[in-house]
Design an enzyme around this catalytic site. Structure first.
Site, PDB file in Angstrom:
ATOM      1  N   GLU A 184      35.970 -26.949  -2.464  1.00  0.00           N
ATOM      2  CA  GLU A 184      35.487 -27.295  -1.140  1.00  0.00           C
ATOM      3  C   GLU A 184      35.772 -28.736  -0.703  1.00  0.00           C
ATOM      4  OE1 GLU A 184      34.108 -25.343   1.124  1.00  0.00           O
ATOM      5  OE2 GLU A 184      34.216 -23.565  -0.151  1.00  0.00           O
ATOM      6  N   SER A 195     -14.816  20.741  -5.589  1.00  0.00           N
ATOM      7  CA  SER A 195     -15.974  20.585  -6.476  1.00  0.00           C
ATOM      8  C   SER A 195     -16.075  19.208  -7.097  1.00  0.00           C
ATOM      9  CB  SER A 195     -15.917  21.640  -7.589  1.00  0.00           C
ATOM     10  OG  SER A 195     -16.078  22.937  -7.049  1.00  0.00           O
TER      11      SER A 195
END
Length: 823
Positions: free
Chosen positions: A90, A469
């Protein structure tokens, strides 16, 4: 000669004029642009977007959330081979230039002048890129470029070179949602920065130029070209020698997508945490680097996952084979590669692997899998696949493999425990399971469905299903509070009620087995799950009273119907709500609040939130004082003046003293909780929940639940340390099929979870509270029996109930007559 000198002089004047004009232009530009430039001081304490992490209680990663993958680093974590790879790619003069590359800028100006295009290469240093990344838009304008240059000078004046490079490495985009060099290293290579080879460093350094179109996963040839360029630059600049260059160039790239290393699979939990994080922390919760530690216990969660999936697959196989997921016509001699293409859109689901039947014969089928493997299925591998007829019927057992499969079928296969391939299918049925601590409500495990990617609906928390139940213990608790005892006798006989909503105008509740046992003690009625006893009991204590009472267990009044059907569990609840209700019984009468988030830390590791849940906390000083006062309030005859502190929607407590834990409100009497728990212990020992005895423990209590037409199957149970609820059903409320009771469909999930959760936990008996005593009663009448009676049994009572029954033996019979009679 004079002419030449004159030309030179004019050229010098012209050059100086150009320089002066250029400086003036730059000065004017700076004067105009400078006021609008942001302060670079913010870069000294920049907050980069970092995903939210969700961890189990032991720190294992459960999920990450956020738009970006990012792992912030500083330069001390960046090896030189990576640093110089980035600089070579870069900005070779990064450590020497003042923030801009004058030569690069002049080249860019020349290209703009000669080509007329603003899109030209060159001219941007790493410092300028940092300025652009943090402060400027990507638009290509002269103003933006000048702003970039001015900001670069300011950045160089404010930060060191290493600080600038660290910002660049953390901010840059490397493709595939990877922002920052550390996230890129993890995603592409599954490595930390110090583990990268020179070739891998060069590859990563090359990515910011073309992160989407030049990364090694999307375009390997182009990525290798860029890698070679970076290595060449490193060699030219003297950052590597020839041997290192040659070795790196020869290295084969090993990149592939490494997703975050999820260590505990709990996507339903993770989604709940994500939603709560946004509520607590705001819209930035997913990008500010928070780390959330949950209450989830990793082994318990793994056990819940496996138990639920295994049980749903077992249920699915019991009800037959529904056929191939799809079918394609394939020509004879079709290549395996072509077959693989037919299953590209199918993904493995919980170990159920997609494949396409390549060939099939009477005794064997060849299934081509997506990874190139071939699964051979013999008759044993498909013998379970009796054709599905309806929820209660299957066809005949197959005698040949080609009765089940044909070439071109897209099917699922799985490996059994011996490593053999078996035909499989994705269950259509769904389930949920939640386990929590009755002490403080910490959720230890939660799963809301068979597979999160196929259905994100969380049935553990979002569903509203009839409890059947499994709701009866709450009715029995209300009855115990109303004067009934475990020895009270109720008539199990047919009942008929007018009901205009039914076709014949009558409601005729019945028992699951269709049988009637006549007069029966409450203990036996719950053990056998007698529906008609529950209806009579509810009618005797009053529907309104019971409706108000059950809200003490955390249910809302809207969830529970205010009519006699409440006795049969028509309340619409979630598994989490049921587990919370059962926790009241498990902890001796206190209402806790289930919670998932134990702790939240910010990106720096500072804890910003710690859960402070209400707790049962029997050994807390204030609780011990309260219980001592309750014992003191017991009247001489043993009666209690207990009044609940809170109900379902008001679980508030008196503020604790500094440093003291928050105490959960007592909502039912400890003796009531003990009596109902003792009934449910018998349900597990010898009743509908006896399958749980496979765990060989004596400290378990629970209750099965099955709703009308077998639409829902439940099991909720506990010991003193863990409460768990399991549910099975179809999302469209279809029937599970004949005889698919809670003990058959849901209990196996509960057992699979509890087997692991209780593995290292010693049996812990339920403590008998003061005011409970035992007495011998007649097994038929439930009345006190004389000493030595061979037909008598031991029963638990509140002390005052025994005293009253001994003083007036006919009292109990008279008080129960209304519930006993057929009405």
């Amino acid at each position: 000669m004079k002419i030449f000198l004159r030309v030179v002089r004019y050229a010098i004047y012209l050059g100086l004029s150009g320089v002066i004009l250029g400086c003036l232009a730059l000065g004017v530009a700076y004067w105009l642009i400078s006021p609008r430039l942001p302060s670079v001081e913010t870069l000294k304490d920049v907050q980069l977007q970092v995903p939210l992490k969700v961890l189990a209680a032991d720190g294992k990663l459960m999920a990450t959330f956020g738009e970006t993958r990012r792992i912030p680093i500083d330069m001390s974590q960046v090896p030189d081979r990576l640093k110089y790879a980035v600089i070579s790619a870069e900005d070779a003069d990064f450590y020497t230039h003042p923030g801009i590359d004058i030569g690069g800028i002049l080249r860019a100006v020349w290209l703009v002048t000669t080509t007329g295009s603003k899109h030209v290469a060159g001219g941007s240093t790493i410092t300028q890129q940092v300025a652009r990344q943090f402060f400027l838009s990507p638009e290509v304008t002269y103003t933006r470029k000048l702003s970039e240059i001015f900001l670069a000078f300011r950045i160089e004046g404010a930060l060191s070179k290493d600080d600038i490079l660290a910002l660049y490495l953390n901010k840059s985009f490397f493709g595939n949602r990877a922002y920052g060099i550390a996230a890129a290293a993890e995603f592409y290579y599954g490595k930390t920065l110090d583990q990268l080879t020179q070739a891998e460093c060069a590859m990563l350094a090359s990515l910011p130029k073309f992160p989407s179109t030049g990364n090694p996963i999307n375009n390997l040839p182009r990525a290798l070209q860029r890698r070679a360029y970076v290595l060449g630059r490193m060699l030219d600049l003297g950052h590597i020698d020839q041997a290192t260059y040659d070795q790196a160039m020869a290295e084969e790239d090993q990149s592939f997508a490494h997703e975050p290393p999820i260590e505990i699979e709990a996507p339903y939990v993770a989604e709940l945490v994500r939603q709560e994080a946004i509520e607590r922390l705001g819209n930035d919760a997913l990008d500010n680097g928070y780390v959330i530690r949950t209450t989830i216990v990793s082994p318990d969660q793994e056990a819940a996952n496996q138990a639920l999936r295994d049980s749903l697959v077992d249920y699915d196989r019991r009800h037959g084979y529904r056929g191939a997921e799809a079918h394609v016509d394939i020509a004879a001699g079709t290549s395996p590669e072509s077959l693989v293409g037919e299953i590209d859109g199918y993904r493995t689901v919980n170990g159920l692997i997609p494949g396409i039947v390549a060939t099939v014969m009477a005794d064997e089928a060849m299934v081509q899998l997506g990874d190139g493997q071939v699964a051979l299925l013999d008759l044993k591998a498909v013998e379970w696949a009796r054709p599905y007829v309806d929820d209660s019927r299957r066809g005949a057992t197959p005698k040949r493999v080609d009765e089940v499969l044909q070439a071109g079928d897209i099917v699922r296969v799985s490996l059994d425990e011996e490593g053999n391939w078996r035909l499989a299918q994705i269950p259509a049925v769904q389930g949920a399971m939640v386990g929590l601590s009755p002490e403080d409500g910490a959720i230890r495990a939660l799963i809301g469905g068979f597979n999160f990617s196929r259905s994100k609906f969380n049935r553990a928390t979002q569903s509203s299903r009839s409890a059947g139940s499994s709701f009866k213990p709450f009715i029995y608790s209300a009855a115990m509070d109303h004067g009934f005892t475990p020895a009270s006798v109720i008539n199990d006989a047919p009942l008929v009620f007018p009901d205009v909503s039914r076709p014949n105008g009558l409601w005729t509740p019945s028992n699951d087995d269709g049988k009637f046992d006549g007069p029966i003690r409450l203990r036996e009625a719950l053990v056998r799950s007698k529906n008609l006893v529950s209806v009579r009991l509810l009618d005797a204590i009053g529907v309104h009273y019971a409706h108000e009472y059950v809200t003490r267990f955390g249910f809302t009044a809207q969830q529970v119907p205010e009519n006699l059907s409440m006795a049969l569990g028509t309340a619409a609840v979630s598994p989490l709500a049921m587990a919370r209700g059962y926790a009241v019984l498990a902890n001796g009468g206190f209402l806790i609040d289930p919670y998932l988030i134990a702790e939240i830390a910010d990106r720096d590791g500072k804890v910003i939130y710690t859960a402070n849940p209400v707790r049962a906390c029997h050994d807390c000083p204030q609780r011990m004082l309260d219980e001592e006062q309750e014992r003191a309030n017991l009247a001489a005859d043993g009666s209690s003046s207990f009044t609940p502190i809170a109900t379902a929607n008001a679980s508030t407590t008196v503020p604790p003293a500094p440093g003291e834990p928050r105490l959960a409100p007592r909502v039912i009497d400890a003796r009531n909780a003990y009596l109902v728990t003792s009934l449910m212990r018998d349900v597990v020992r010898r009743g509908t929940g006896s399958g749980a005895m496979v765990l060989k423990r004596g400290d378990l209590a629970g209750k099965t639940g099955t709703t009308n037409e077998y639409r829902d199957a439940w099991f909720s149970g506990f010991n003193a340390r863990i409460v768990a609820t399991a549910w099975v059903g179809f999302d469209d409320f279809s029937s599970l099929g004949s005889r698919e009771f809670g003990s058959k469909s849901a209990l196996p999930i509960w057992i699979g979870f509890m087997r692991a959760a209780l593995a290292d936990m010693e049996e812990q008996p339920f403590d008998m509270p003061p005011g409970i005593t035992t007495a011998r009663v007649d097994r038929d009448s439930g009345l006190l029996a004389p000493a030595g009676d061979p037909d008598s049994i031991i029963e638990y009572f509140k002390t005052e109930d025994v005293a009253q029954l001994a003083a007036r033996p006919d009292t109990q019979e008279e008080e129960q007559r209304e519930a006993y009679d057929v009405f």
